[in-house]
Write a protein that holds these residues in place. Sequence first.
Motif, mmCIF file in Angstrom:
data_model
loop_
_atom_site.group_PDB
_atom_site.id
_atom_site.type_symbol
_atom_site.label_atom_id
_atom_site.label_comp_id
_atom_site.label_asym_id
_atom_site.label_seq_id
_atom_site.Cartn_x
_atom_site.Cartn_y
_atom_site.Cartn_z
ATOM 1 N N SER A 260 0.773 -1.257 -0.020
ATOM 2 C CA SER A 260 0.096 -0.070 -0.038
ATOM 3 C C SER A 260 0.915 1.178 -0.142
ATOM 4 O O SER A 260 0.522 2.215 -0.671
ATOM 5 C CB SER A 260 -1.163 -0.089 1.352
ATOM 6 N N ARG A 261 1.917 1.253 0.760
ATOM 7 C CA ARG A 261 2.984 2.580 0.796
ATOM 8 C C ARG A 261 3.348 2.613 -0.612
ATOM 9 O O ARG A 261 3.480 3.962 -0.998
ATOM 10 C CB ARG A 261 3.932 2.235 1.894
ATOM 11 N N GLN B 143 0.889 4.276 -2.859
ATOM 12 C CA GLN B 143 0.406 5.701 -2.505
ATOM 13 C C GLN B 143 1.261 6.557 -3.258
ATOM 14 O O GLN B 143 1.109 7.582 -3.660
ATOM 15 C CB GLN B 143 0.256 5.724 -0.970
ATOM 16 N N GLN B 144 2.675 6.356 -3.214
ATOM 17 C CA GLN B 144 3.818 7.055 -3.761
ATOM 18 C C GLN B 144 3.522 7.045 -5.300
ATOM 19 O O GLN B 144 3.771 8.150 -5.962
ATOM 20 C CB GLN B 144 5.099 6.167 -3.413
ATOM 21 N N GLU C 116 0.588 6.693 -6.983
ATOM 22 C CA GLU C 116 -0.514 7.606 -7.001
ATOM 23 C C GLU C 116 -0.290 8.864 -6.968
ATOM 24 O O GLU C 116 -1.106 9.867 -7.618
ATOM 25 C CB GLU C 116 -1.493 7.179 -6.234
#
Length: 290
Positions: free
Chosen positions: A217-218, A221-222, A224
Amino acid sequence: MTIFYLVKSMKWILTTALILSSTTQYSAQVTDQTKQPVTNKQPAQPVKTPASPQQPTSGPVFILPKAPARLSPVSGRRAGMGSRDNCPAVPTPLTALVPFKEEQKVAGQTNKSIIGIVEGLTTSERPTFWFYIPYTQDLSNSSAEFSLQDSAENDVYRNAIALPSKPSIIGISLPKTVASLEVDQTYRWYLKVHCKQESASIPLYVEGDIKRINLDSRVMQQLEAATTPRQKIIIYAEKGIWFDALNMLAQIRISHSNDASVQEDWQSLLQSINLDNLAKAPIMNLPNRQ
């Protein structure tokens, strides 16, 4: 009576003096304020525009994932061996554009062909594989073949590959007719070049592993939050997802071949896996030959 008027006169004089004194002090303060700059007012500052995402100043650099687990116990080959099968001698050997970790050197090889760990990660269902091919289509009776196998050595894809018109970096993409790579599964790829069609001939070849993963997920997010393809390429490279970083940058280089900044990024990415000697080679997507 005279004393009364004298006292009254003195009070009037004193009052008048106090009024004049107060007026004089206030006037002086006003005058000082108009002459002196306001001390609590800051000098005018240039207006700043709202901050926007900044392009990284350095080019993409591939970083091996922390404590990477080896994808398979079988060694790979990033560079083809020297002249075999009557293939002509070339300055730069057949080379897979893949990260490499040295295990042992092949004795007596003048082109420094090395056997070692040749592998990379992808998030793509059908990734593209990139190779430098020094052999060209003007070789008579020559042929090339790309294949991909699962962990049980079953063919996932096998196809004849047309040699380029000049020594080039070529991209081989899995077609949509091929089943998607499974997540957390390791596959073995091969590129073999025959300079003769004789059945007993030994091909030049390169081989290695690829594994499809899901992003955490991390990292998602980066990606996105990234506003340009370049930022995404740098993120993929820093997170050790080689095939995604390479393919994105390769496609940009094909479509922006005269862009110096793209060439610098391409040089940076290949240099990070010690293949900067190929940075100036022509590059193209090679159509599959059915």
